[in-house]
Design an enzyme around this catalytic site. Sequence first.
Site, PDB file in Angstrom:
ATOM      1  N   HIS A   1       7.981   8.419   4.533  1.00 35.90           N
ATOM      2  CA  HIS A   1       6.764   9.225   4.690  1.00 35.90           C
ATOM      3  C   HIS A   1       6.960  10.693   4.335  1.00 35.90           C
ATOM      4  CE1 HIS A   1       4.162   6.335   7.307  1.00 35.90           C
ATOM      5  NE2 HIS A   1       5.020   5.658   6.558  1.00 35.90           N
TER       6      HIS A   1
ATOM      7  N   GLU B   1      -0.694  -1.847   5.240  1.00 36.18           N
ATOM      8  CA  GLU B   1       0.178  -1.756   6.422  1.00 36.18           C
ATOM      9  C   GLU B   1       0.030  -0.416   7.119  1.00 36.18           C
ATOM     10  OE1 GLU B   1       3.306  -0.687   8.984  1.00 36.18           O
ATOM     11  OE2 GLU B   1       3.156   0.224   6.997  1.00 36.18           O
ATOM     12  N   GLU B   2      -0.287   0.623   6.357  1.00 38.93           N
ATOM     13  CA  GLU B   2      -0.203   1.986   6.877  1.00 38.93           C
ATOM     14  C   GLU B   2      -1.381   2.412   7.756  1.00 38.93           C
ATOM     15  OE1 GLU B   2       2.369   3.694   6.708  1.00 38.93           O
ATOM     16  OE2 GLU B   2       3.505   3.175   4.912  1.00 38.93           O
TER      17      GLU B   2
ATOM     18  N   ASP C   1       0.830  -1.209   0.000  1.00 38.37           N
ATOM     19  CA  ASP C   1       0.000   0.000   0.000  1.00 38.37           C
ATOM     20  C   ASP C   1       0.865   1.260   0.000  1.00 38.37           C
ATOM     21  OD1 ASP C   1       0.814  -0.836   2.585  1.00 38.37           O
ATOM     22  OD2 ASP C   1      -0.677   0.460   3.534  1.00 38.37           O
TER      23      ASP C   1
END
Length: 395
Positions: A366, A139-140, A81
């Site tokens: 990020h 996952e995020e 993702d």
Amino acid sequence: MKSQLMEMLQARKEEIIAIRRHLHEYPEISFKEEKTAQYILDFYKGKDVEIQSNTGNGYGIIVTIKGGKRGKNIGLRADFDALPIIEEADVPFKSKNEGVMHACGHDGHTAYLLVLADCLIQLKEHIPGTIKIIHQHAEEVPPGGAKSIVESGVLDDLDNIFGIHLLPMGEAGVVGYHAGYSFNGRAYLKLKIQGRGGHGSSPHLANDAIVAGAHFVIAAQTIISRRLSPFEIGVITIGSFDGKGTFNVIKDSVELEGDIRYMTNETKETIEKEVKRLIKGLEEQFGVTCEYTYANDYPPLYNDPGLTEKVAQYLKNANDEHIKEVKEFPAMAPSEDFAYYAEKFPSCFFYIGCTPKGVEKPYFNHHPKFDIDEEALLVAAKAVGHVVCGYYELD
């Protein structure tokens, strides 16, 4: 087999990079990775494997590679993702999905594992056991994809699971590891404080929710400084305080949201108990009422020490020109839902350096300008390949 596997991976280096660039151009956020999942499924079409799609609470994919002999069963995991970030990295394969970016390296994780898996499929008669390739969604964003995949039971026959993460904490060729607690766990707090609104000139006729909220923000930090041992790691961040109103009006209610981090399950329990006690005391001290949500998201990630030591030795003994240094990394402050696999199976999650060439201060995961040295993709594939060969004692 090991030399053959490494030669195969080396020959497909450009393919790994091409896959990563395609995925980078078409990122999809957590739980909405439909096209990415289809791309992964298309890659495995016609290959001699078992495929389970839509595993867990989203687009998770499990690819089962049955070896030529019976033996131990392992899992190799990569997430796929992306993040809701507007990309600022100056690359020719920049995101074409507005407002979405692969800013954490999951495109690279998926690219290396696809090609590694294909090579293992071709060599599977030499493998004394079964390897499950775990292409994990989401996952995020909590609750994430890992927990639901574990709970589905599809991995119940595994003995161990391995995973990697691209991190700009070293150049391509640096591989890091850390035994024991390695990534923080996290919790989410939402608190609504209900007071009584009123005129700014007459606070005695009202009950100011902002004052109560401000007290909570400050008092919450004493949980870290006065309730945790100096040897424990914990963080409480109040990232949102919604108290906007009019300058001469006493606020009737406020809402706060917080991010809570901890490195061990014991610390998690202490912080949760103390936050709830502080909220209860807030009601008594200020005469307000409180509604709150306290949700434990990802647990701390615990790398099995014995297995991690074996991984480090496999990599140190690899004698591979692309693996230049294997060293211990510090524990990481972020959280990772690989932790759910590690809760159930002895696991090892290790790190692949990816600092872009010539960059002294790289943008961390990020960040909208996050980028990697694509040489790290082959390092990742070969490093995990060496772990597989070491685990099965394949020469």
